[in-house]
Design a protein around this motif. Structure first.
Motif, PDB file in Angstrom:
ATOM      1  N   MET A   1      42.213  35.911  33.753  1.00  0.00           N
ATOM      2  CA  MET A   1      41.094  35.242  33.103  1.00  0.00           C
ATOM      3  C   MET A   1      41.348  35.115  31.610  1.00  0.00           C
ATOM      4  O   MET A   1      41.800  36.060  30.980  1.00  0.00           O
ATOM      5  CB  MET A   1      39.801  36.023  33.331  1.00  0.00           C
ATOM      6  CG  MET A   1      39.247  35.921  34.743  1.00  0.00           C
ATOM      7  SD  MET A   1      37.696  36.828  34.949  1.00  0.00           S
ATOM      8  CE  MET A   1      38.290  38.493  35.081  1.00  0.00           C
TER       9      MET A   1
ATOM     10  N   ASP B   1      36.637  32.958  30.185  1.00  0.00           N
ATOM     11  CA  ASP B   1      36.377  33.224  31.594  1.00  0.00           C
ATOM     12  C   ASP B   1      35.793  34.623  31.780  1.00  0.00           C
ATOM     13  O   ASP B   1      34.958  34.846  32.660  1.00  0.00           O
ATOM     14  CB  ASP B   1      37.658  33.094  32.414  1.00  0.00           C
ATOM     15  CG  ASP B   1      38.215  31.678  32.407  1.00  0.00           C
ATOM     16  OD1 ASP B   1      37.405  30.740  32.322  1.00  0.00           O
ATOM     17  OD2 ASP B   1      39.443  31.528  32.465  1.00  0.00           O
TER      18      ASP B   1
ATOM     19  N   TRP C   1      32.369  35.496  33.628  1.00  0.00           N
ATOM     20  CA  TRP C   1      32.354  36.490  34.701  1.00  0.00           C
ATOM     21  C   TRP C   1      31.290  37.550  34.435  1.00  0.00           C
ATOM     22  O   TRP C   1      30.548  37.959  35.343  1.00  0.00           O
ATOM     23  CB  TRP C   1      33.752  37.096  34.787  1.00  0.00           C
ATOM     24  CG  TRP C   1      33.947  38.250  35.701  1.00  0.00           C
ATOM     25  CD1 TRP C   1      33.870  38.251  37.063  1.00  0.00           C
ATOM     26  CD2 TRP C   1      34.304  39.591  35.315  1.00  0.00           C
ATOM     27  NE1 TRP C   1      34.158  39.502  37.554  1.00  0.00           N
ATOM     28  CE2 TRP C   1      34.435  40.329  36.501  1.00  0.00           C
ATOM     29  CE3 TRP C   1      34.557  40.209  34.088  1.00  0.00           C
ATOM     30  CZ2 TRP C   1      34.790  41.674  36.499  1.00  0.00           C
ATOM     31  CZ3 TRP C   1      34.916  41.535  34.086  1.00  0.00           C
ATOM     32  CH2 TRP C   1      35.020  42.264  35.268  1.00  0.00           C
TER      33      TRP C   1
END
Length: 320
Positions: free
Chosen positions: A1, A5, A9
């Motif tokens: 990631m 990201d 998340w």
């Protein structure tokens, strides 16, 4: 990631975690994260934990620190760890998630616990007066202030039970005269809650300062005498931490205090070194024992809770 990201998340999680991401990592205005925090008692982890409270007694699992009847079965004493389902642990969890205490106040929890909760160590002691364990009394002080209980005797108890080094040790009753990293941090966290709620006092501020200096002289992770890492648990980051010390948890305390010191650099470096290539932090340890339900991942998997804590600690440290 990628870093963006990771934040996405983290946002795709329970309200008890998401609101902290919005406040501590994204600098969202209060109306945004407060709205998310207000969802805690109504959905997800918070609602599930509230459902386990006994409406008649105010207790969880029928006990103050251990479930009712735990010590009646000798086999329980052979189990690893301990149960984490009883009242003190459940209240601490809800408070640390940031839940508004109103639902518990509406349930008359303070009065019900004053009547029905009895410390397993000594059932004659009043629940909101605490018992003999520093960590238990730290949770009781913070939880009582959160709920509006009379816990005015506990700050004086902490002043009277300090070690000569400036910290605390839950094993003082067994004769220990050395301060403990674990006990000291737990008491410090409670004294910070007390100071926020009441303004504190010169005596308590002095005690808090000496205890923080106890940790800082040891660079949050080392023996003062040899400079060696004090124990593997210092760098075993875990969630929920319960009463366990770690460099990450200590840094998060000093972040809340907004108190930076060059002696924290080793601890900050250990947190940074634990970051994975995808930008997350792994669950490194789990404490055995019964839980109502799981709130984080197994050992070895990326932990949203630890990633949040590490990112906000490193952000705060870097800003200094």
């Amino acid at each position: 990631m990628a870093p963006t990201d990771v934040v996405s998340w983290l946002l795709d999680t329970d309200p008890s975690l998401r609101w902290q991401v919005e406040r501590d990592l994204l600098d969202q205005p209060p109306e945004v994260w407060e709205a998310t925090r207000a969802r805690i008692p109504h959905e997800g982890f918070g609602a599930r934990l509230l459902d386990h409270q006994d409406p008649e007694t105010g207790l969880w699992a029928g006990g103050a620190f251990f479930p009712a009847g735990f010590f009646d079965d000798p086999e329980n004493l052979e189990l690893p760890g301990q149960p984490w389902t009883a009242t003190t642990w459940s209240l601490t969890t809800l408070r640390e998630w940031g839940m508004d205490p109103a639902p518990l106040v509406d349930r008359d929890t303070v009065a019900k616990l004053a009547e029905h909760a009895h410390w397993e160590h000594d059932p004659s002691l009043p629940y909101w007066g605490g018992e003999v364990d520093c960590c238990i009394n730290a949770m009781t002080l913070a939880n009582g202030l959160w709920l509006g209980a009379d816990v005015s005797a506990l700050p004086r108890w902490f002043v009277a039970h300090r070690m000569d080094e400036g910290g605390w040790n839950c094993e003082w009753e067994d004769g220990s005269r050395r301060a403990s990293f674990h006990s000291t941090l737990n008491v410090l966290r409670a004294l910070h809650v007390h100071e926020q709620a009441t303004g504190g006092s010169p005596v308590l501020r002095a005690a808090r300062g000496e205890a923080e200096e106890y940790l800082l002289r040891r660079r949050l992770m080392r023996r003062e005498s040899t400079g060696e890492i004090v124990g593997p648990w210092v760098e075993h980051f875990l969630y929920p931490p319960r009463h366990i010390y770690s460099a990450l948890r200590a840094l998060d305390h000093f972040r809340e205090r907004d108190l930076r010191d060059p002696r924290m650099a080793d601890a900050a470096r250990s947190v940074l070194d634990a970051q994975q290539e995808d930008g997350t932090w792994l669950q490194q340890h789990r404490l055995p024992g019964a839980v109502w339900f799981e709130v984080d991942v197994p050992v070895g998997e990326p932990s949203p809770w630890l990633t949040l804590q590490a990112l906000r600690v490193l952000r705060w440290w870097g800003e200094g």
